[in-house]
Structure formats: structure tokens, C-alpha cells
Design a protein around this motif. Structure first.
Motif, PDB file in Angstrom:
ATOM      1  N   ALA A 199       0.830  -1.202   0.000  1.00 45.84           N
ATOM      2  CA  ALA A 199       0.000   0.000   0.000  1.00 45.84           C
ATOM      3  C   ALA A 199       0.864   1.252   0.000  1.00 45.84           C
ATOM      4  N   GLY A 200       1.912   1.256   0.807  1.00 47.79           N
ATOM      5  CA  GLY A 200       2.804   2.411   0.848  1.00 47.79           C
ATOM      6  C   GLY A 200       3.481   2.670  -0.483  1.00 47.79           C
ATOM      7  N   LEU A 201       3.930   1.630  -1.135  1.00 45.58           N
ATOM      8  CA  LEU A 201       4.561   1.774  -2.450  1.00 45.58           C
ATOM      9  C   LEU A 201       3.571   2.304  -3.476  1.00 45.58           C
ATOM     10  N   ALA A 202       2.326   1.818  -3.401  1.00 43.53           N
ATOM     11  CA  ALA A 202       1.300   2.311  -4.317  1.00 43.53           C
ATOM     12  C   ALA A 202       1.053   3.801  -4.118  1.00 43.53           C
ATOM     13  N   GLY A 206       3.414   5.957  -5.990  1.00 45.93           N
ATOM     14  CA  GLY A 206       3.389   5.929  -7.447  1.00 45.93           C
ATOM     15  C   GLY A 206       3.854   4.643  -8.088  1.00 45.93           C
ATOM     16  N   PHE A 207       4.159   3.636  -7.290  1.00 47.18           N
ATOM     17  CA  PHE A 207       4.565   2.349  -7.835  1.00 47.18           C
ATOM     18  C   PHE A 207       3.337   1.458  -8.077  1.00 47.18           C
ATOM     19  N   LEU A 208       3.539   0.405  -8.849  1.00 45.42           N
ATOM     20  CA  LEU A 208       2.483  -0.576  -9.113  1.00 45.42           C
ATOM     21  C   LEU A 208       2.912  -1.896  -8.489  1.00 45.42           C
ATOM     22  N   PRO A 209       2.495  -2.166  -7.253  1.00 40.12           N
ATOM     23  CA  PRO A 209       2.971  -3.352  -6.546  1.00 40.12           C
ATOM     24  C   PRO A 209       2.185  -4.612  -6.908  1.00 40.12           C
ATOM     25  N   LEU A 215      -6.360   1.584  -3.785  1.00 37.90           N
ATOM     26  CA  LEU A 215      -5.001   1.637  -4.320  1.00 37.90           C
ATOM     27  C   LEU A 215      -4.770   0.497  -5.317  1.00 37.90           C
ATOM     28  N   PRO A 216      -3.915   0.710  -6.321  1.00 33.34           N
ATOM     29  CA  PRO A 216      -3.724  -0.285  -7.383  1.00 33.34           C
ATOM     30  C   PRO A 216      -2.759  -1.406  -7.007  1.00 33.34           C
ATOM     31  N   VAL A 217      -2.980  -2.035  -5.864  1.00 26.68           N
ATOM     32  CA  VAL A 217      -2.163  -3.170  -5.439  1.00 26.68           C
ATOM     33  C   VAL A 217      -2.747  -4.443  -6.041  1.00 26.68           C
ATOM     34  N   ALA A 274      -3.359  -2.751 -15.705  1.00 24.76           N
ATOM     35  CA  ALA A 274      -3.992  -1.556 -16.265  1.00 24.76           C
ATOM     36  C   ALA A 274      -5.201  -1.104 -15.460  1.00 24.76           C
ATOM     37  N   HIS A 275      -5.746  -2.004 -14.630  1.00 24.16           N
ATOM     38  CA  HIS A 275      -6.916  -1.645 -13.820  1.00 24.16           C
ATOM     39  C   HIS A 275      -6.502  -0.682 -12.714  1.00 24.16           C
TER      40      HIS A 275
END
Length: 333
Positions: free
Chosen positions: A84-87, A90-93, A119-121, A173-174
Motif C-alpha cells: 500500500a505504501g509503495l502504491a 506511485g509504484f504498481l505493486p 489503491l492499485p495493489v 492496467a486496472h
């Protein structure tokens, strides 16, 4: 000390997650290789795991991109919080573990840190349903039910190596969180024999038939296709509608196919009959007043035994032979 030669140690298939039969075409670590390919195009992709890189095929990514791989140890709550923190940065974990550990052990962290924040995790989990013989501690028979009730969570249950490879760029991409069930190791290849490509949120009619419609997800689509061939030999026409996205359902496709009169509708899934694809389809049909004869092929509402997978699949009715027998019985009722 006895001079008798030691007997060779007997092994069991309880520990083996691969579902490939002898001689069946397979692809090695399709998730890992698909993620490596996508990461070559997207520098924001990172991979994290809770001491299970080898058993979720994330080791392939770790070897290709060691500077973008994070080994979090046996701490699934930390794994999800770090993702979650990485997301947020700006990262895509892509976070991997076993399905039981994500759904049971880390649920609150997924809920509060990932899903509530949308978030995009991408949570990719091995050993879904009955794909291990290690017993209830490792059999995630209720993971879909747990995550279906979680707002913002998309749920994917791919069939084979073709489906997994196609799903990786789609879920990347989601914009929101995704929970994807994973077949690992040498994964069977089936869907390349059909005019099929994975589309998030879409079901695909793989074959048609006038007598029964099988709506399926995960490796049960492989079993449904084999059952359809066996039924065809007995003059029974079986259609197979593959639904790899369980949430959100492709409601239009399911209603269209189930609404064709005169067919038995069977939902086949590698999951408990409580709270999974079967109940999602049944609820959809009821809400829209579509009322075919409806049956489920799935795991019982019980803690399952440990043992060899072929034996367990027969015992709990999700083998090809067991499903074929059940469908014939239902058609004769």
C-alpha cells in the motif's frame, strides 16, 4: 545397525500444486514470466512476497529485476502494508503469498490500507481452493467469499497458463486493487485451442451446447471442457461459459446464456459452494427473474481432508469424472 538396505521413501502428491496430467502441454511459471515482460515496459512495477517467491513464481521476477523485488519475510500484514505504501508513492505493486494467508491472516490490512483507499495493489495468491493436499491450514476454500464482500476489490480466477499470461497486463492496467488466484509451476495450456483472450470483466463462451450450460472459473473450466467432450460422446450437448472475472461478473453474458430456455445451468468452481461464483450467479439470475434448473459443482461447506489431490478431487466432486456423473444424474432427474 541393520544391514538391510533402506527402502526408498514414498512420496505423496499432497504437496504438488500443478494440475497438469501426463503428456499435457504446459508453460512454466506463466505469472512470473508475464510480469517480467510487463516490467520491461513499465518501470513502476515492483514485486513483493512474504517468503514465498519460489512458490508463487515471483522468483522469476526477482531474478530479472532484483532492484525492484522486496522479500518481506513471514509477515503478511507487513507485506500488504508495504505494498500500500509503495502504491501511494506511485509504484504498481504485485504482492504474492498463499491465498489462505492473504484472505485470513492479512484481511484487515488489505481492507483498511488497500481497498478502502482504492489503491492499485495486485494481490496474486497461490494454492487457491483445493490445489494442495495439506489440509485446512493451506486450502483456501473460502477466499473468494471473503473478498467478494470487500468494496473496490476485483477478483480474478484464471483457468490456465494462457489465461494467467493474459491477465497480468489487464490487471496492471486496472486502476484499483485486484485479487487474483494463481496456478503456479508447470501450468496446463488449454485455452489457446479456442478463440479466446483474457479481458478483465468479461466471460467467454468457449463452446456451445443445447442441453446444459456450464458456467465456470479457474481450473474448473479445464474440467468443464473435458466433461463437455465426455458428455458429447453420450449425445449430450454441453456449453461452457468461462467466467475468469468473478467480481465484477459479466452479467450480460451470463444472463444471455442462462436465459436460453431448456438448458440445465451448472456453475463449476474450485471453491466452497458458499459465497463464491455459484452464489453470485444464482443471485444474478434471481434478481433478473431468470429461472433455469440450477446446480453447483463446488467444494462442500466443510474443512477438507489432507491427501493426494486426485483422490480429494474425486471425493469432493470436482474431478472431470465426478462432474460428468453429476451432470448426467441431474439431466435424468
Amino acid at each position: 545397525m541393520s544391514q538391510t538396505a533402506a527402502k526408498p521413501r514414498l512420496t505423496t502428491s499432497a504437496m504438488i500444486a500443478s494440475l497438469a496430467e501426463a503428456g499435457q502441454r504446459t508453460a512454466p511459471a506463466p505469472f512470473g514470466h508475464a510480469l517480467v515482460k510487463l516490467a520491461a515496459e513499465r518501470s513502476d512495477i515492483v514485486g513483493l512476497t512474504a517468503d514465498l517467491a519460489k512458490y508463487t513464481d515471483l522468483h522469476v521476477f526477482a531474478q530479472a529485476h532484483p532492484d525492484r523485488f522486496y522479500q518481506m519475510g513471514m509477515a503478511e500484514q507487513l507485506l500488504m502494508s508495504a505494498a500500500a505504501g509503495l502504491a501511494r508513492e506511485g509504484f504498481l505493486p504485485f504482492a504474492t503469498t498463499y491465498a489462505v494467508f492473504a484472505s485470513r491472516r492479512a484481511y484487515d490490512f488489505i481492507c483498511m490500507a488497500i481497498a478502502e483507499e482504492n489503491l492499485p495493489v495486485k494481490i496474486v495468491c497461490g494454492l487457491p481452493g483445493l490445489t494442495t493436499g495439506y489440509g485446512p491450514s493451506h486450502q483456501a476454500t473460502e477466499d473468494v467469499a471473503i473478498f467478494r464482500g470487500l468494496p473496490n476489490m476485483t477478483i480474478v480466477d484464471p483457468c490456465d497458463a494462457v489465461d494467467i499470461a493474459g491477465a497480468v497486463p489487464e490487471i496492471a492496467a486496472h486502476p484499483g486493487p485486484v485479487y487474483m488466484r494463481l496456478l503456479r509451476g508447470n501450468v496446463p495450456m488449454v485455452l489457446d485451442e479456442y478463440d479466446y483472450s483474457f479481458k478483465l470483466g468479461r466471460a467467454a463462451l468457449l463452446r456451445d451446447g443445447a442441453d446444459v450450460l456450464i458456467v465456470s472459473s479457474g481450473f474448473m473450466t479445464m474440467r468443464a471442457l473435458d466433461a463437455a467432450k465426455a458428455l458429447e460422446a453420450d449425445g449430450i450437448g454441453a456449453a461452457v461459459l468461462h467466467s475468469p472475472t468473478i467480481k465484477p461478473l459479466d452479467e450480460a453474458a451470463i444472463l444471455r446464456e442462462a436465459g436460453r430456455g431448456g438448458r440445465l445451468v451448472v456453475v463449476a468452481e474450485n471453491h466452497s459452494v458458499v459465497g463464491g461464483l455459484g452464489e453470485a450467479v444464482a443471485s444474478l439470475l434471481m434478481r433478473h427473474r431468470v429461472s433455469p434448473v440450477f446446480k453447483q459443482v463446488g467444494l462442500p461447506d466443510a474443512f477438507l481432508l489432507a491427501g493426494a489431490l486426485p483422490t480429494l478431487h474425486d471425493r469432493y466432486g470436482i474431478s472431470t469424472a465426478a462432474m460428468t456423473t453429476s451432470i448426467k444424474r441431474w439431466l435424468g432427474e
